[in-house]
Design a protein around this motif. Structure first.
Motif, short mmCIF file in Angstrom:
data_model
loop_
_atom_site.label_atom_id
_atom_site.label_comp_id
_atom_site.label_asym_id
_atom_site.label_seq_id
_atom_site.Cartn_x
_atom_site.Cartn_y
_atom_site.Cartn_z
N GLY A 100 -0.47 -19.68 -0.01
CA GLY A 100 0.34 -19.21 1.11
C GLY A 100 0.79 -17.77 0.99
N PHE A 101 0.32 -17.08 -0.04
CA PHE A 101 0.73 -15.70 -0.27
C PHE A 101 0.06 -14.78 0.74
N HIS A 102 0.88 -13.96 1.40
CA HIS A 102 0.38 -13.02 2.41
C HIS A 102 0.55 -11.57 1.99
N GLY A 103 0.87 -11.33 0.76
CA GLY A 103 1.03 -9.97 0.28
C GLY A 103 2.49 -9.56 0.19
N CYS A 104 2.69 -8.33 -0.18
CA CYS A 104 4.02 -7.76 -0.33
C CYS A 104 4.54 -7.36 1.04
N ARG A 105 5.65 -7.93 1.44
CA ARG A 105 6.21 -7.64 2.77
C ARG A 105 6.56 -6.17 2.92
N TYR A 106 6.96 -5.50 1.84
CA TYR A 106 7.39 -4.10 1.90
C TYR A 106 6.20 -3.17 2.06
N LEU A 107 5.15 -3.43 1.30
CA LEU A 107 3.93 -2.64 1.43
C LEU A 107 3.32 -2.85 2.81
N ALA A 108 3.28 -4.09 3.26
CA ALA A 108 2.73 -4.39 4.59
C ALA A 108 3.53 -3.69 5.67
N ALA A 109 4.85 -3.70 5.56
CA ALA A 109 5.69 -3.03 6.55
C ALA A 109 5.44 -1.52 6.55
N ASP A 110 5.38 -0.93 5.36
CA ASP A 110 5.13 0.52 5.29
C ASP A 110 3.79 0.90 5.92
N LEU A 111 2.80 0.07 5.72
CA LEU A 111 1.48 0.37 6.29
C LEU A 111 1.45 0.16 7.80
N ALA A 112 2.18 -0.84 8.29
CA ALA A 112 2.15 -1.17 9.71
C ALA A 112 3.08 -0.31 10.56
N LEU A 113 4.17 0.15 9.97
CA LEU A 113 5.14 0.95 10.73
C LEU A 113 4.71 2.41 10.70
N THR A 114 3.96 2.81 11.70
CA THR A 114 3.36 4.14 11.71
C THR A 114 4.35 5.25 12.01
N ASP A 115 5.49 4.94 12.61
CA ASP A 115 6.51 5.95 12.88
C ASP A 115 7.23 6.25 11.57
N PRO A 116 7.10 7.47 11.05
CA PRO A 116 7.74 7.79 9.77
C PRO A 116 9.26 7.70 9.81
N ASP A 117 9.84 7.71 11.01
CA ASP A 117 11.29 7.64 11.15
C ASP A 117 11.78 6.22 11.41
N HIS A 118 10.90 5.24 11.37
CA HIS A 118 11.32 3.85 11.58
C HIS A 118 12.34 3.50 10.50
N PRO A 119 13.45 2.86 10.88
CA PRO A 119 14.50 2.54 9.89
C PRO A 119 14.03 1.62 8.77
N GLY A 120 12.94 0.90 8.98
CA GLY A 120 12.43 0.03 7.93
C GLY A 120 11.94 0.79 6.71
N HIS A 121 11.47 2.03 6.92
CA HIS A 121 10.95 2.80 5.78
C HIS A 121 12.03 3.12 4.76
N GLY A 160 -0.14 -3.11 -7.08
CA GLY A 160 -1.56 -3.43 -7.16
C GLY A 160 -1.82 -4.92 -7.28
N LEU A 161 -1.02 -5.59 -8.10
CA LEU A 161 -1.18 -7.03 -8.27
C LEU A 161 -0.93 -7.76 -6.96
N LEU A 162 0.12 -7.37 -6.25
CA LEU A 162 0.45 -8.04 -5.00
C LEU A 162 -0.57 -7.72 -3.90
N ALA A 163 -1.04 -6.50 -3.85
CA ALA A 163 -2.06 -6.15 -2.86
C ALA A 163 -3.37 -6.87 -3.16
N ALA A 164 -3.76 -6.91 -4.42
CA ALA A 164 -5.00 -7.60 -4.80
C ALA A 164 -4.90 -9.10 -4.53
N GLY A 165 -3.73 -9.67 -4.80
CA GLY A 165 -3.54 -11.09 -4.54
C GLY A 165 -3.70 -11.44 -3.08
N ALA A 166 -3.31 -10.52 -2.21
CA ALA A 166 -3.42 -10.76 -0.76
C ALA A 166 -4.82 -10.50 -0.23
N THR A 167 -5.51 -9.53 -0.81
CA THR A 167 -6.81 -9.13 -0.25
C THR A 167 -8.00 -9.76 -0.96
#
Length: 190
Positions: A100-121, A160-167
């Motif tokens: 059920g692992f979908h990767g690191c939520r923080y890395l995924a958010a950083d990659l998906a949130l293309t606006d550099p000023d998004h408060p999530g960054h 790297g471990l979390l990204a590899a685990g997801a991909t």
């Protein structure tokens, strides 16, 4: 006779968004979030100012929970900083191997949130600063000559471990990460 209290709209939005943004990504539509939470659109804007605010709050909430899990994992490993660091890598290896692992939520958010000023960054940056601080403390206690640098290396290993685990699930990443971590805790000791 016990009565259960249904969480309010704010909490329901947070719970729904925490689940859906992890399983489907931060690009999940507002309508899907509202439907899952069972709340009106007005609640989203009243409590969070919109989807961006909700995403940032979900990341903040997840940070608190995840940092506590890191601390608990390290504390359960005892007082030896080597054991504490390796326990983190071992635990993440188990998590990354879960179906059920979908990767690191923080890395995924950083990659998906293309606006550099998004408060999530800012939330994801703070999360990484906190982890780096936890790791640097352990490397300092270990007597590492460059604890901050070693903490940066461990953070890269974790990402790297979390990204590899997801991909690339099931590819033996946990063993490779453990080997690298053992090298890292052994290198640079004073």
């Amino acid at each position: 006779m016990s009565t259960s209290v249904k969480p309010g709209p704010r909490e329901r939005l947070l719970l729904a968004a925490q689940e859906l943004t992890y399983s489907q990504g931060v690009g999940i539509g507002v309508d899907a979030l509202l439907k899952e939470a069972g709340v009106a659109r007005r609640s989203l804007y009243e409590h969070f100012g919109g989807k961006d605010g909700l995403i940032a709050e979900v990341l903040r909430r997840s940070t608190t929970e995840d940092v506590e899990r890191y601390r608990s994992t390290m504390d359960a490993a005892g007082d030896d900083p080597r054991d504490r660091i390796l326990a983190v890598v071992d635990r993440l290896g188990v998590i990354a191997a879960d179906p059920g692992f979908h990767g690191c939520r923080y890395l995924a958010a950083d990659l998906a949130l293309t606006d550099p000023d998004h408060p999530g960054h800012e939330v994801t940056r703070e999360y990484r600063r906190t982890l780096r601080g936890l790791f640097a403390e352990e490397f300092t206690a270990l007597g590492h000559a460059r604890p901050g640098f070693a903490a940066d290396q461990l953070l890269l290993l974790v990402d790297g471990l979390l990204a590899a685990g997801a991909t690339r699930p099931g590819a033996g990443h946990a063993a490779a990460a453990r080997d690298l971590a053992e090298h890292l805790v052994g290198a640079g000791r004073a």
